[in-house]
Design a protein around this motif. Sequence first.
Motif, short mmCIF file in Angstrom:
data_model
loop_
_atom_site.label_atom_id
_atom_site.label_comp_id
_atom_site.label_asym_id
_atom_site.label_seq_id
_atom_site.Cartn_x
_atom_site.Cartn_y
_atom_site.Cartn_z
N MET A 12 0.88 -1.15 0.04
CA MET A 12 -0.01 0.10 0.14
C MET A 12 0.97 1.33 0.02
O MET A 12 2.25 1.11 0.04
CB MET A 12 -0.87 -0.13 1.11
CG MET A 12 -1.96 -1.26 1.19
SD MET A 12 -3.00 -1.21 2.78
CE MET A 12 -4.07 0.40 2.46
N SER A 102 -2.22 -5.72 -7.11
CA SER A 102 -2.63 -4.62 -6.82
C SER A 102 -4.10 -4.41 -7.20
O SER A 102 -4.97 -3.98 -6.56
CB SER A 102 -1.92 -3.62 -7.56
OG SER A 102 -0.69 -3.49 -6.73
N TYR A 106 -6.91 -3.46 -4.51
CA TYR A 106 -7.52 -2.28 -4.75
C TYR A 106 -9.03 -2.10 -5.44
O TYR A 106 -9.91 -1.47 -4.85
CB TYR A 106 -6.67 -1.10 -5.48
CG TYR A 106 -5.58 -0.51 -4.75
CD1 TYR A 106 -5.60 0.69 -4.22
CD2 TYR A 106 -4.40 -1.39 -4.40
CE1 TYR A 106 -4.58 1.33 -3.38
CE2 TYR A 106 -3.38 -0.86 -3.68
CZ TYR A 106 -3.53 0.31 -2.95
OH TYR A 106 -2.55 0.89 -2.34
N GLY A 110 -10.99 -2.78 -2.38
CA GLY A 110 -11.32 -1.49 -2.08
C GLY A 110 -12.71 -1.12 -2.70
O GLY A 110 -13.35 -0.31 -2.23
N ILE A 157 -6.46 8.16 -6.25
CA ILE A 157 -6.79 6.96 -5.60
C ILE A 157 -6.39 7.08 -4.14
O ILE A 157 -7.02 6.67 -3.16
CB ILE A 157 -6.12 5.64 -6.25
CG1 ILE A 157 -6.91 5.50 -7.64
CG2 ILE A 157 -6.15 4.64 -5.29
CD1 ILE A 157 -6.46 4.17 -8.31
N PHE A 165 -8.92 2.10 2.31
CA PHE A 165 -7.78 1.62 2.16
C PHE A 165 -7.90 0.31 3.45
O PHE A 165 -7.01 -0.33 3.49
CB PHE A 165 -6.80 2.63 2.79
CG PHE A 165 -6.52 3.70 1.61
CD1 PHE A 165 -5.80 3.44 0.74
CD2 PHE A 165 -7.13 4.85 1.81
CE1 PHE A 165 -5.57 4.48 -0.21
CE2 PHE A 165 -7.03 5.73 0.85
CZ PHE A 165 -6.20 5.52 -0.37
N VAL A 168 -8.79 -2.45 1.06
CA VAL A 168 -7.50 -2.82 0.48
C VAL A 168 -6.64 -3.71 1.15
O VAL A 168 -6.09 -4.72 0.78
CB VAL A 168 -6.83 -1.58 -0.31
CG1 VAL A 168 -5.60 -2.01 -0.77
CG2 VAL A 168 -7.71 -0.76 -1.19
#
Length: 210
Positions: A12, A102, A106, A110, A157, A165, A168
């Motif tokens: 992150m 990722s 994300y 996310g 983002i 987050f 995530v």
Amino acid sequence: MKRGKFIVVEGMEGAGKSSAITVIEAQLKQHNIDFINTREPGGTPLAEALRDMVKSAEHEERLTQETELLLMYASRSQLLENRILPALDQGLWVIGDRHDLSSRAYQGGGRAFDDQVIQAIADVTLKGFTPDLTIYLDIDPELGLSRAQARGALDRIEQEKFDFFTRVHEKYLELVRADSRIKTVDARQEMPAVHQDIRSIIGRYLEENT
């Protein structure tokens, strides 16, 4: 010619990916291994243009979550076909700043896209391609974001709300637990300790693969 290896650094905001990559570069140089670097999204002229679309906080219209997801994979497809695969075929090693993990974290965590939806897109764009080694730098979202904010202006983002987050981070941990090829480093440590852990992981990998 022996095919190259693809090593990815994940984590992150504020986890220290850039300095981790510098550590890996130094080890590969010590072993006389030729390599290139990539970043995601981005890495080719077209992929960089797609990166700007994803990252810019100044769009005149709202970038939808679906567009974000598709742009991420469009950029990744360009990078894979035009840089990563040709380099590996030439025997070069590739050090990647982010890859498919990722998007799983994300956009999957996310943005709450279904795993099957992301997998379907990945099947089309990546065709089963996966990194040879992934190093995940684990950091608490609060600490990571405070480090990122200290660096300067945040992109689109990075300006998301904190609960984004948190999701995530939770997704990263879930994915890491499910894949033994992903090696975790505690990025909350002091930097010398983080770097030593990375050296140990890369050292073992080089012993087994060179």
